[in-house]
Design a protein around this motif. Structure first.
Motif, PDB file in Angstrom:
ATOM      1  N   ALA A 380       0.806  -1.225   0.000  1.00  0.00           N
ATOM      2  CA  ALA A 380       0.000   0.000   0.000  1.00  0.00           C
ATOM      3  C   ALA A 380       0.841   1.279   0.000  1.00  0.00           C
ATOM      4  N   PRO A 381       1.886   1.422   0.863  1.00  0.00           N
ATOM      5  CA  PRO A 381       2.690   2.655   0.811  1.00  0.00           C
ATOM      6  C   PRO A 381       3.327   2.911  -0.555  1.00  0.00           C
ATOM      7  N   SER A 382       3.743   1.856  -1.225  1.00  0.00           N
ATOM      8  CA  SER A 382       4.318   2.023  -2.563  1.00  0.00           C
ATOM      9  C   SER A 382       3.272   2.540  -3.538  1.00  0.00           C
ATOM     10  N   PHE A 383       2.042   2.043  -3.406  1.00  0.00           N
ATOM     11  CA  PHE A 383       0.958   2.544  -4.254  1.00  0.00           C
ATOM     12  C   PHE A 383       0.712   4.025  -4.000  1.00  0.00           C
ATOM     13  N   VAL A 384       0.728   4.431  -2.726  1.00  0.00           N
ATOM     14  CA  VAL A 384       0.478   5.837  -2.375  1.00  0.00           C
ATOM     15  C   VAL A 384       1.575   6.737  -2.938  1.00  0.00           C
ATOM     16  N   VAL A 385       2.834   6.321  -2.772  1.00  0.00           N
ATOM     17  CA  VAL A 385       3.943   7.125  -3.285  1.00  0.00           C
ATOM     18  C   VAL A 385       3.884   7.209  -4.809  1.00  0.00           C
ATOM     19  N   CYS A 386       3.554   6.107  -5.467  1.00  0.00           N
ATOM     20  CA  CYS A 386       3.426   6.118  -6.923  1.00  0.00           C
ATOM     21  C   CYS A 386       2.325   7.083  -7.365  1.00  0.00           C
ATOM     22  N   ALA A 387       1.211   7.096  -6.634  1.00  0.00           N
ATOM     23  CA  ALA A 387       0.117   8.008  -6.977  1.00  0.00           C
ATOM     24  C   ALA A 387       0.554   9.463  -6.823  1.00  0.00           C
ATOM     25  N   LEU A 388       1.250   9.777  -5.733  1.00  0.00           N
ATOM     26  CA  LEU A 388       1.704  11.145  -5.501  1.00  0.00           C
ATOM     27  C   LEU A 388       2.741  11.572  -6.539  1.00  0.00           C
ATOM     28  N   LEU A 389       3.678  10.663  -6.830  1.00  0.00           N
ATOM     29  CA  LEU A 389       4.704  10.959  -7.828  1.00  0.00           C
ATOM     30  C   LEU A 389       4.081  11.152  -9.209  1.00  0.00           C
ATOM     31  N   GLY A 390       3.128  10.299  -9.555  1.00  0.00           N
ATOM     32  CA  GLY A 390       2.482  10.421 -10.851  1.00  0.00           C
ATOM     33  C   GLY A 390       1.690  11.713 -10.989  1.00  0.00           C
ATOM     34  N   ALA A 391       0.922  12.068  -9.952  1.00  0.00           N
ATOM     35  CA  ALA A 391       0.097  13.274 -10.015  1.00  0.00           C
ATOM     36  C   ALA A 391       0.951  14.523 -10.183  1.00  0.00           C
ATOM     37  N   SER A 392       2.030  14.622  -9.415  1.00  0.00           N
ATOM     38  CA  SER A 392       2.872  15.818  -9.477  1.00  0.00           C
ATOM     39  C   SER A 392       3.704  15.859 -10.759  1.00  0.00           C
ATOM     40  N   SER A 393       4.283  14.732 -11.152  1.00  0.00           N
ATOM     41  CA  SER A 393       5.138  14.695 -12.338  1.00  0.00           C
ATOM     42  C   SER A 393       4.347  14.955 -13.613  1.00  0.00           C
ATOM     43  N   PHE A 394       3.198  14.327 -13.733  1.00  0.00           N
ATOM     44  CA  PHE A 394       2.415  14.456 -14.960  1.00  0.00           C
ATOM     45  C   PHE A 394       1.816  15.846 -15.089  1.00  0.00           C
ATOM     46  N   SER A 395       1.443  16.444 -13.971  1.00  0.00           N
ATOM     47  CA  SER A 395       0.918  17.812 -14.027  1.00  0.00           C
ATOM     48  C   SER A 395       2.013  18.807 -14.382  1.00  0.00           C
ATOM     49  N   LEU A 396       3.223  18.527 -13.908  1.00  0.00           N
ATOM     50  CA  LEU A 396       4.349  19.435 -14.144  1.00  0.00           C
ATOM     51  C   LEU A 396       4.829  19.405 -15.593  1.00  0.00           C
ATOM     52  N   LEU A 397       4.771  18.251 -16.208  1.00  0.00           N
ATOM     53  CA  LEU A 397       5.390  18.046 -17.516  1.00  0.00           C
ATOM     54  C   LEU A 397       4.867  18.998 -18.603  1.00  0.00           C
ATOM     55  N   PRO A 398       3.572  19.001 -18.928  1.00  0.00           N
ATOM     56  CA  PRO A 398       3.120  19.885 -20.017  1.00  0.00           C
ATOM     57  C   PRO A 398       3.190  21.359 -19.662  1.00  0.00           C
ATOM     58  N   VAL A 399       2.988  21.682 -18.381  1.00  0.00           N
ATOM     59  CA  VAL A 399       3.070  23.079 -17.969  1.00  0.00           C
ATOM     60  C   VAL A 399       4.483  23.612 -18.185  1.00  0.00           C
ATOM     61  N   SER A 400       5.487  22.806 -17.841  1.00  0.00           N
ATOM     62  CA  SER A 400       6.876  23.220 -18.036  1.00  0.00           C
ATOM     63  C   SER A 400       7.201  23.419 -19.508  1.00  0.00           C
ATOM     64  N   LEU A 401       6.742  22.490 -20.354  1.00  0.00           N
ATOM     65  CA  LEU A 401       7.021  22.600 -21.788  1.00  0.00           C
ATOM     66  C   LEU A 401       6.371  23.833 -22.401  1.00  0.00           C
ATOM     67  N   GLU A 402       5.118  24.086 -22.048  1.00  0.00           N
ATOM     68  CA  GLU A 402       4.440  25.257 -22.597  1.00  0.00           C
ATOM     69  C   GLU A 402       5.028  26.554 -22.053  1.00  0.00           C
ATOM     70  N   TYR A 403       5.422  26.550 -20.779  1.00  0.00           N
ATOM     71  CA  TYR A 403       6.038  27.748 -20.207  1.00  0.00           C
ATOM     72  C   TYR A 403       7.368  28.046 -20.905  1.00  0.00           C
ATOM     73  N   LEU A 404       8.106  26.995 -21.226  1.00  0.00           N
ATOM     74  CA  LEU A 404       9.368  27.181 -21.933  1.00  0.00           C
ATOM     75  C   LEU A 404       9.137  27.792 -23.308  1.00  0.00           C
ATOM     76  N   VAL A 405       8.098  27.346 -24.007  1.00  0.00           N
ATOM     77  CA  VAL A 405       7.768  27.932 -25.306  1.00  0.00           C
ATOM     78  C   VAL A 405       7.384  29.398 -25.141  1.00  0.00           C
ATOM     79  N   GLU A 406       6.630  29.704 -24.094  1.00  0.00           N
ATOM     80  CA  GLU A 406       6.198  31.083 -23.844  1.00  0.00           C
ATOM     81  C   GLU A 406       7.389  32.028 -23.664  1.00  0.00           C
ATOM     82  N   ILE A 407       8.349  31.633 -22.836  1.00  0.00           N
ATOM     83  CA  ILE A 407       9.430  32.559 -22.486  1.00  0.00           C
ATOM     84  C   ILE A 407      10.565  32.569 -23.503  1.00  0.00           C
TER      85      ILE A 407
END
Length: 522
Positions: A380-407
């Motif tokens: 269970a703890p591994s599942f929780v950490v995977c969920a947290l890592l996935g939520a933060s990493s996946f949300s960060l990815l496209p925002v970072s790419l688009e922000y880089l294009v913007e600036i």
């Protein structure tokens, strides 16, 4: 000229039930025409007189901005190819123990299946960047399809030939490397595609959808491969099924349009900086490095953790199926989180604030991974950490790419995104090798645990947190140049600082039906 000119935008927004003469897949028209103003200074007059508009009494040409429903067809194809290419990448790593048994090699050799693909990604980067810059996303999508077709069937031949003696590992590896060459063409294309086909109201969501399809394919590999290949003898059949899926996914690429008939926005129409000049200048930008370094490191660790997840969990008594479920949670939760964050970012444009919130969460997740596999609470703890890592990493990815294009505008979008993805793939390959070397020995308790490898990933992930948090600080102003260009503000497209801009939004059939029109002057 008899009077000074500034630019006016006349936007015609079509309702789905409205009947107009425009093509059926046109959603929005924006027409740029000259607008009379008496307040423009002489410098602006001289600039206007040097423009393409001729002072001969004729009506100047119109520039029409439109987005088309057909843009979703190409986006769907990009999504499909990114799913398949990532699934291909983790085909053998997702069932590393079973694959090693079939090929009669070590798990370290199986790890080189995914590592070799990452190095192939890096080797193809110059060609990818040139293709996207000169030809746009269509040639890149076509190249992906061809390499996927050839690579998958060569890989299948490597597993099917000499089946009784474990196939031909070298031939399967060659097919895997060809798939590695395919991956950068479709993974670097989303920012270029969204810039070419989408307005600023949908670019981040489009980039997110196409980009995050790649880890979704990895999730499918984690979940499905363990069911398709429960024993070593099932490995050739697993590769056959994936090859058939790749073939079906590749065929539509040849029917895609290369570009929309008209550009979706002003920034899409503007000429981009030449490729070599753009690369040189972007590498001199401090803000680029403040995004590039953490992006590459986090993508690299995501790649290594995805490849080694089974080997991280198995020493603690968990099966390949448990590892597959953990990988599925990592990616599916991430997709759901990104589906929430990306449209919000599209609407409010809070790129930098979103990045500064998500980066510490990503680092904290890697720290949590040190303790989760050995927890007495089980899986269970591994599942929780995977969920947290996935939520933060996946949300960060496209925002970072688009922000880089913007600036970095007016540099073409593929320049920054391809460099970032290449850094992530290169570090991913290096991290797999390093973390595999940090694996404990047979005499440790438990044998072959990867605690030291997880400490390494947590330390590096935490060390780079201050970099993106420094963006916009210490007196350095970071501007979203592409958004300014789309809205007619000061930017590289037109020097509109001294021009009066008016925007008129009119219903599609306003003139013939007598509907009211709304005028907003900025």
């Amino acid at each position: 000229m008899a009077s000074s000119s500034s630019f006016s935008l006349e936007a015609t927004v079509q309702d789905d039930v409205e009947r107009t003469a425009d093509p059926p897949d046109v959603e929005i028209d924006v027409v740029c025409t000259p607008h009379v103003s008496e307040t423009v200074p002489d410098s602006a007059k001289r600039t206007q007189e040097r423009s393409d508009f001729q002072d001969d009494g004729e009506t100047p040409p119109l520039t029409t901005y439109r987005v088309y429903k057909r843009r979703f067809i190409g986006l769907a194809q990009l999504v499909l190819l990114n799913i398949v290419v990532s699934w291909d990448w983790l085909t053998f790593s997702a069932v590393s123990t079973t694959s090693a048994e079939y090929f009669k090699v070590s798990e370290g050799a199986v790890n080189w299946m995914s590592t070799g693909s990452l190095f192939a990604f890096c080797a193809a980067t110059p060609i990818v960047m040139y293709t996207l810059n000169k030809g746009g996303p269509k040639p890149a999508i076509t190249a992906t399809s061809i390499l996927l077709l050839v690579g998958n069937w060569i890989r299948y031949a490597g597993t099917r030939a000499n089946r009784k003696n474990g196939g031909i590992f070298g031939l399967a590896m060659f097919g895997q490397i060809l798939i590695g060459f395919a991956q950068p063409f479709c993974l670097s294309a989303p920012t270029r595609y969204s810039d070419l086909w989408f307005s600023d109201r949908g670019r981040t969501s489009a980039t997110a959808l196409a980009t995050l399809a790649n880890p979704f394919g990895a999730a499918l590999g984690q979940l499905v491969d363990s069911f398709w290949a429960p024993t070593a003898s099932d490995v050739p059949d697993m590769v056959l099924y994936i090859s058939i899926i790749a073939t079906v996914a590749s065929i539509p690429s040849i029917f895609l349009p290369a570009a929309p008939p008209t550009p979706p926005s002003a920034s899409s129409l503007a000429p981009k900086t030449p490729l070599l000049e753009a690369i040189t200048k972007i590498l001199q930008s401090l803000e680029f490095w403040l995004i590039f370094i953490p992006f590459s490191i986090y993508v690299g660790f995501f790649n290594s953790v995805s490849s080694l997840l089974n080997q991280i969990l198995s020493p603690h008594g968990f099966s390949e199926t448990d590892a597959g479920i953990a990988g599925g949670i990592l990616i599916i939760v991430g997709l759901v989180a990104s589906a929430i964050v990306s449209p919000i970012t599209d609407r409010f444009k809070h790129y930098l604030g979103t990045i500064k919130i998500l980066v510490p969460i990503v680092a904290a997740s890697y720290i949590g991974f040190i303790f989760a596999p050995s927890s007495p609470a089980g899986i269970a703890p591994s599942f929780v950490v995977c969920a947290l890592l996935g939520a933060s990493s996946f949300s960060l990815l496209p925002v970072s790419l688009e922000y880089l294009v913007e600036i970095t505008y007016p540099f073409s979008p593929e320049v920054g995104s391809t460099l970032c993805w290449t850094g992530g793939q290169l570090l991913g390959a290096i991290f797999i090798v390093v973390q595999d070397a940090l694996k404990a020995g047979a005499d440790d308790s438990p044998p072959f645990h990867m605690r030291n490898a997880l400490i390494f990933s947590a330390a590096v992930a935490a060390a780079v947190v201050p970099l993106p948090l420094s963006l916009g600080l210490f007196g350095r102003e970071v501007k979203r140049r592409r958004s300014q260009a789309d809205r007619g503000g000061p930017g590289p497209v037109r020097n509109a600082a001294t021009l009066t801009e008016s925007v008129t939004i009119t219903a599609a059939a306003a003139e013939p039906t007598g509907l009211d029109s709304k005028q907003m002057t900025r």
